[in-house]
Write a protein that holds these residues in place. Structure first.
Motif, PDB file in Angstrom:
ATOM      1  N   GLN A  75     -12.779  23.869 -10.558  1.00  0.00           N
ATOM      2  CA  GLN A  75     -11.375  23.889 -10.970  1.00  0.00           C
ATOM      3  C   GLN A  75     -10.483  24.171  -9.765  1.00  0.00           C
ATOM      4  O   GLN A  75     -10.482  25.272  -9.236  1.00  0.00           O
ATOM      5  N   PRO A  76      -9.717  23.184  -9.301  1.00  0.00           N
ATOM      6  CA  PRO A  76      -8.835  23.431  -8.159  1.00  0.00           C
ATOM      7  C   PRO A  76      -7.671  24.331  -8.561  1.00  0.00           C
ATOM      8  O   PRO A  76      -7.371  24.494  -9.748  1.00  0.00           O
ATOM      9  N   THR A  77      -7.043  24.904  -7.564  1.00  0.00           N
ATOM     10  CA  THR A  77      -5.852  25.697  -7.853  1.00  0.00           C
ATOM     11  C   THR A  77      -4.682  24.767  -8.184  1.00  0.00           C
ATOM     12  O   THR A  77      -4.662  23.609  -7.768  1.00  0.00           O
ATOM     13  N   ASN A  78      -3.723  25.289  -8.950  1.00  0.00           N
ATOM     14  CA  ASN A  78      -2.556  24.473  -9.310  1.00  0.00           C
ATOM     15  C   ASN A  78      -1.767  24.018  -8.093  1.00  0.00           C
ATOM     16  O   ASN A  78      -1.093  22.984  -8.141  1.00  0.00           O
ATOM     17  N   ASP A  79      -1.866  24.791  -7.016  1.00  0.00           N
ATOM     18  CA  ASP A  79      -1.105  24.449  -5.810  1.00  0.00           C
ATOM     19  C   ASP A  79      -1.993  23.812  -4.745  1.00  0.00           C
ATOM     20  O   ASP A  79      -1.648  23.834  -3.550  1.00  0.00           O
TER      21      ASP A  79
ATOM     22  N   MET B 282     -15.365  26.606 -12.888  1.00  0.00           N
ATOM     23  CA  MET B 282     -15.365  27.564 -11.783  1.00  0.00           C
ATOM     24  C   MET B 282     -14.201  27.310 -10.833  1.00  0.00           C
ATOM     25  O   MET B 282     -14.111  26.231 -10.234  1.00  0.00           O
ATOM     26  N   PRO B 283     -13.275  28.268 -10.680  1.00  0.00           N
ATOM     27  CA  PRO B 283     -12.198  28.095  -9.704  1.00  0.00           C
ATOM     28  C   PRO B 283     -12.764  27.917  -8.303  1.00  0.00           C
ATOM     29  O   PRO B 283     -13.711  28.605  -7.911  1.00  0.00           O
ATOM     30  N   ALA B 284     -12.196  26.986  -7.570  1.00  0.00           N
ATOM     31  CA  ALA B 284     -12.685  26.719  -6.212  1.00  0.00           C
ATOM     32  C   ALA B 284     -11.543  26.200  -5.356  1.00  0.00           C
ATOM     33  O   ALA B 284     -10.628  25.536  -5.847  1.00  0.00           O
ATOM     34  N   ALA B 285     -11.615  26.502  -4.077  1.00  0.00           N
ATOM     35  CA  ALA B 285     -10.613  26.017  -3.130  1.00  0.00           C
ATOM     36  C   ALA B 285     -11.247  25.881  -1.767  1.00  0.00           C
ATOM     37  O   ALA B 285     -12.165  26.631  -1.406  1.00  0.00           O
TER      38      ALA B 285
ATOM     39  N   GLY C 180     -13.590  28.480   0.409  1.00  0.00           N
ATOM     40  CA  GLY C 180     -14.212  28.299   1.706  1.00  0.00           C
ATOM     41  C   GLY C 180     -14.809  26.921   1.877  1.00  0.00           C
ATOM     42  O   GLY C 180     -14.372  25.957   1.238  1.00  0.00           O
ATOM     43  N   ASP C 181     -15.831  26.841   2.696  1.00  0.00           N
ATOM     44  CA  ASP C 181     -16.445  25.555   2.978  1.00  0.00           C
ATOM     45  C   ASP C 181     -17.438  25.176   1.885  1.00  0.00           C
ATOM     46  O   ASP C 181     -17.642  25.924   0.909  1.00  0.00           O
ATOM     47  N   ALA C 182     -18.064  24.022   2.044  1.00  0.00           N
ATOM     48  CA  ALA C 182     -18.972  23.517   1.006  1.00  0.00           C
ATOM     49  C   ALA C 182     -20.138  24.467   0.778  1.00  0.00           C
ATOM     50  O   ALA C 182     -20.573  24.659  -0.367  1.00  0.00           O
ATOM     51  N   LYS C 183     -20.652  25.068   1.831  1.00  0.00           N
ATOM     52  CA  LYS C 183     -21.786  25.980   1.684  1.00  0.00           C
ATOM     53  C   LYS C 183     -21.401  27.184   0.829  1.00  0.00           C
ATOM     54  O   LYS C 183     -22.181  27.630  -0.036  1.00  0.00           O
ATOM     55  N   THR C 184     -20.207  27.721   1.034  1.00  0.00           N
ATOM     56  CA  THR C 184     -19.737  28.877   0.268  1.00  0.00           C
ATOM     57  C   THR C 184     -19.568  28.515  -1.203  1.00  0.00           C
ATOM     58  O   THR C 184     -19.980  29.260  -2.103  1.00  0.00           O
TER      59      THR C 184
END
Length: 280
Positions: A256-260, A205-208, A233-237
């Motif tokens: 999955q973090p973003t590449n940047d 899951m993409p996440a940032a 967003g934040d941890a709750k989101t």
């Protein structure tokens, strides 16, 4: 309870893995996953090193392309990792990106036939069986592992299309779905898999998080062309998005973090220390 983890992207140089893996272990992260994207980090070398550097962390490879390795070699590598590190080593393989397979002269005319023959042979070898087979792609003559793992591990297949999902449900212990798979996509995949309840569904899951999270997620969605961006967003989101995937049938969600992402270490801490307590 939903299993939760994070991805060490292959866009990170290999020498960063030690510190990130140790941080993940110390922070209490359950799983750290690696990708064997061409032509970046090797899956087996990186995973073995990460396992050796840590004590509790499970390390997954999602995925290794089957055209790259002889089936007997794949079974040997899996068996070695499992005997050294037990169930902390999680292995996934699949077709691989066909353009990349063509670049290295390994593209199969029938990827489905290759994956079926390969998965069947690897499973038999991991169960300690002596395998003789003369398939279209996999040819073994009385091959058996001297150091078969006990118990034999489940192997996961990375899948997207309906036919590969069906094959995974038939032959594999679990299925890996790519980042950008929406909750509805998870439900549809589960229908195609048609497997028993103990068939594990792993979803990336993409996440940032942080000040630029929404911008980075939007850029990634546009670049990757996925329908579902994941969560920013934040941890709750982020936890709420994880729960949506879990409700759709995901047993394991790997963020999955973003590449940047400007702070890979901070992302690991965010997942382990802030998101994990909010996910049931």
């Amino acid at each position: 309870m939903t299993n939760l983890g994070a991805i060490f992207l292959p866009s990170n140089p290999p020498e960063r893995l030690r510190d990130l893996a140790r941080l993940a272990d110390e922070a209490g992260l359950e799983q750290l996953w690696l990708w064997e994207d061409c032509f970046l980090n090797s899956g087996i070398a990186a995973a073995t090193a990460a396992l050796a550097w840590t004590e509790r962390l499970k390390v997954g490879i999602g995925i290794m392309p089957v055209p790259f390795r002889n089936a007997a070699l794949m079974a040997m590598e899996i068996a070695t990792m499992r005997r050294m590190f037990g169930d902390r080593a999680i292995i996934g393989f699949g077709h691989g990106v066909q353009d990349w397979m063509g670049q290295v002269g390994a593209k199969a005319a029938s990827p489905m036939t290759l994956l079926r023959e390969y998965t069947t042979a690897v499973h038999s070898l991991l169960r300690g069986e002596t395998v003789t087979t003369q398939g279209r792609y996999v040819k073994l003559d009385a091959v058996a592992l001297d150091w078969a793992p006990d118990p034999a591990p489940r192997v996961l297949i990375g899948a997207t299309g309906p036919k590969t999902l069906q094959l995974s449900g038939e032959l594999a212990g679990g299925t890996i779905l790519t980042g950008g798979t929406s909750p509805d996509g998870v439900r549809a995949a589960r229908e195609h898999i048609g497997a028993a309840e103990d068939h594990e569904l792993v979803v990336f899951m993409p996440a940032a998080t942080g000040a630029t999270a929404e911008e980075r997620i939007a850029r990634q969605q546009e670049r990757e062309g996925v329908d579902w961006p994941g969560a920013a967003g934040d941890a709750k989101t982020v936890a709420a998005a994880v729960e949506r995937l879990a409700e759709a049938g995901a047993a394991t969600v790997i963020l999955q973090p973003t590449n940047d992402d400007p702070d890979p270490e901070g992302f690991i801490r965010f997942v382990a220390e802030e998101v994990r307590p909010l996910v049931g």
